[in-house]
Design an enzyme around this catalytic site. Structure first.
Site, PDB file in Angstrom:
ATOM      1  N   LYS A  79       0.576  -1.171  -0.382  1.00  0.00           N
ATOM      2  CA  LYS A  79       0.297   0.174   0.215  1.00  0.00           C
ATOM      3  C   LYS A  79       0.835   1.065   0.031  1.00  0.00           C
ATOM      4  O   LYS A  79       2.040   1.312   0.990  1.00  0.00           O
ATOM      5  CB  LYS A  79      -0.650   0.138   1.237  1.00  0.00           C
ATOM      6  CG  LYS A  79      -2.207   0.900   1.199  1.00  0.00           C
ATOM      7  CD  LYS A  79      -2.902   0.940   2.975  1.00  0.00           C
ATOM      8  CE  LYS A  79      -3.989   2.405   2.940  1.00  0.00           C
ATOM      9  NZ  LYS A  79      -4.302   1.575   3.665  1.00  0.00           N
ATOM     10  N   SER A 154     -10.086   2.266   3.192  1.00  0.00           N
ATOM     11  CA  SER A 154      -8.931   2.571   1.791  1.00  0.00           C
ATOM     12  C   SER A 154      -7.895   1.655   1.751  1.00  0.00           C
ATOM     13  O   SER A 154      -7.372   2.270   0.781  1.00  0.00           O
ATOM     14  CB  SER A 154      -8.418   3.886   2.668  1.00  0.00           C
ATOM     15  OG  SER A 154      -6.981   3.382   3.721  1.00  0.00           O
ATOM     16  N   SER A 178      -9.797  -0.308   7.728  1.00  0.00           N
ATOM     17  CA  SER A 178      -9.066  -0.160   6.659  1.00  0.00           C
ATOM     18  C   SER A 178      -8.116  -1.650   5.426  1.00  0.00           C
ATOM     19  O   SER A 178      -7.878  -2.021   3.959  1.00  0.00           O
ATOM     20  CB  SER A 178      -8.301   1.186   5.776  1.00  0.00           C
ATOM     21  OG  SER A 178      -9.060   2.384   5.773  1.00  0.00           O
TER      22      SER A 178
HETATM   23  N1  GLN Z   1     -12.694   4.413   6.926  1.00  0.00           N
HETATM   24  C1  GLN Z   1     -12.135   5.009   7.803  1.00  0.00           C
HETATM   25  C2  GLN Z   1     -11.752   6.347   7.469  1.00  0.00           C
HETATM   26  O1  GLN Z   1     -12.298   6.642   7.101  1.00  0.00           O
HETATM   27  C3  GLN Z   1     -11.079   3.782   7.871  1.00  0.00           C
HETATM   28  C4  GLN Z   1     -10.022   4.019   7.439  1.00  0.00           C
HETATM   29  C5  GLN Z   1      -9.004   4.145   7.601  1.00  0.00           C
HETATM   30  O2  GLN Z   1      -8.862   2.520   8.175  1.00  0.00           O
HETATM   31  N2  GLN Z   1      -7.800   3.989   7.591  1.00  0.00           N
HETATM   32  O3  GLN Z   1     -11.235   6.679   8.928  1.00  0.00           O
END
Ligand code: GLN
Length: 489
Positions: A79, A154, A178
């Site tokens: 990532k 994400s 995420s």
């Molecule tokens: N959807 C969550 C956020 O936007 C989780 C994102 C993540 O785990 N990086 O904060």
């Protein structure tokens, strides 16, 4: 011979050991698949083909000389939240365009030291803020099961790359789901380690008290291989835990007879898509058939999770993102003076969601509001941690859906930030309480989209999670299903 891009690490390993295939062939097969499919999927932001080929040739030489490390020569991808020395690292943001870190993140360095070969950097929501990869500053990633649907986020690129056979395993990060949610949307296996299990050094910060890096793969056994390589204390991250790293493969065949599994009543409430609920319930029945002792448990402060998470995550993000000023990293838009330069750079470099979160986070941290918001959120977080400490006295693990629904369509939820946030309700508690969590494929809905099963355990109980996941995968074959992709093979 089996298609090289649909192997698991455990299947590829004996082939490499017996020299039936080479790391170079394995790498070339994945690079060819990326070239054929990624124009349609958009999982990769950067493909590092030449360094990957050179590393593969080196891995083959080492194996020929007797090196038996399991990840030696295995093509993986990272990532873009993870810093990679000399390789552009954008974190999905235009503000970091052109940024080439001078060092590798510890998780990356450890995977490299274990012999894995990076094929490149994976797309993501900008600064890991989002649940669909639609917030990428560059382009969205598509779900390999249906290109009209999001891959989740994400870490959408990390999940889609494994689902589409473009890497044997990938790394992602999980601040509030995420890793687990995109794994569920794309039908692959993934693990969010406990807070402190994997070093955050070089993992570009979103919410520093919540962030963890972890693996995606095609099986629980493969997750164990990758976790083994990246886990453990790091002098460069003071929050990394000194807890010893167990042998994560030791209990994979131990079964789950007699293990106590809790079903949090609040996680099976309204708002869960009926087919998701049914698939998860079927998985629970399967675990019962394997000898697990299943009981209902109650999670008293479940309602506090979403507000506490979003206040803490945005507050930490507003502080962490203050460093992107156009002077030290990435892109710069010159202004009339220093302040004007900051404003122009941040105005042009950050996307709408990131700006929204910086503003909200700054607000909750400002004098006069700090106690009412940030202080309260921290108090709620303490209650949530206590809830889990009590629950894990009663049971060895919790089982729940990963997300309330399967992958949604592009644009379906995008215009509604609140609905997007509500989709995180089943994953964020693990981050607030520092738990470890597994996401496993457990079925499909009527539209053919994968459904994810979540298994949670107390901090540093990754070995138990993997034991449960391996028992489930030994009895089922959901994790072996692969999407039919035109242009593949
Ligand atoms: N959807 C969550 C956020 O936007 C989780 C994102 C993540 O785990 N990086 O904060």
């Amino acid at each position: 011979m089996a298609d090289l891009t649909s192997l698991t690490i455990s299947e590829a390993l004996p082939l490499l050991q017996k020299r039936e295939i080479s790391a170079l062939e394995l790498t070339e097969a994945h690079l060819a698949r990326i070239a054929a499919l990624d124009p349609h999927i958009g999982a990769f932001l950067t493909v590092t083909a030449e360094p990957a080929r050179a590393a593969a040739a080196q891995a083959d030489a080492r194996r020929a000389a007797g090196d038996q490390r399991p990840l030696l020569g295995m093509p993986i991808a990272l990532k873009d939240v993870l810093s990679t020395k000399g390789v552009e690292t954008t974190c999905g943001s235009r503000i970091l365009k052109g940024y080439r870190p001078l060092f590798d993140a510890t998780a990356v360095a450890r995977l490299q030291a274990a012999g894995a070969i990076s094929l490149g950097k994976l797309n993501m929501d900008e600064f890991a803020m989002g649940s669909s990869t639609e917030n990428s500053g560059f382009f969205p990633t598509r779900n390999p099961w249906n290109l009209q649907h999001v891959p989740g986020g994400s870490s959408g690129g990390s999940a889609a790359a494994v689902a589409a056979g473009m890497a044997l395993a990938t790394l992602g990060s999980d601040t509030g789901g995420s890793i687990r949610q995109p794994a569920a949307f794309c039908g692959v296996s993934a693990l969010k380690p406990s807070y402190g299990r994997v070093s955050r050094h070089g993992l570009i910060a979103y919410g520093s008290s919540l962030d963890q890096a972890g693996p995606f793969a095609r099986s629980v056994e493969d997750l164990a291989y990758v976790l083994q390589a990246i886990a453990g204390q790091d002098p460069l991250d003071a929050t990394s835990s000194p807890a010893p790293v167990p042998d994560y493969r030791a209990r994979l065949g131990a079964g789950i007879s007699g293990l106590r599994i809790g079903l949090p009543t609040e996680y099976f409430a309204e708002g869960i898509q009926p087919q998701v609920r049914a698939a998860v319930k079927a998985a629970v029945a399967q675990m019962q058939a394997l000898g697990a002792d299943v009981q209902a448990v109650s999670f008293a402060h479940a309602d506090y999770c979403l507000p506490a998470y979003y206040i803490i995550a945005m507050a930490e993000a507003s502080a962490n993102l203050a460093r992107y000023d156009g002077l030290r990293f990435g892109a710069r838009v010159d202004g009339a003076d220093l302040i004007d330069s900051y404003k122009k750079t941040r105005g042009a470099g950050f996307g709408a969601e990131v700006k929204r979160r910086i503003m909200l986070g700054t607000y909750t941290l400002s004098a006069g509001y700090y106690d009412a918001y940030y202080g309260k959120a921290q108090a709620a977080r303490a209650l949530i941690r206590e809830d889990f400490a009590a629950i894990f006295q009663q049971v060895d693990a919790l089982v729940a859906p990963v997300a309330p629904s399967t992958a949604f369509k592009f644009g379906e939820v995008t215009g509604d930030p609140l609905r997007m946030i509500l989709a995180d309700e089943l994953t964020i508690s693990a981050n607030l309480a520092g738990l470890c969590g597994l996401s496993l494929p457990c079925g499909f809905d009527d539209a053919g989209l994968p459904i994810g099963l979540q298994v949670l355990a107390a901090p540093f109980r990754e070995a138990r999670l993997l034991q449960i996941g391996a028992a489930y995968q030994a009895a089922t074959d959901w994790h072996l299903r692969q999407p039919a992709l035109a242009g593949g093979n």
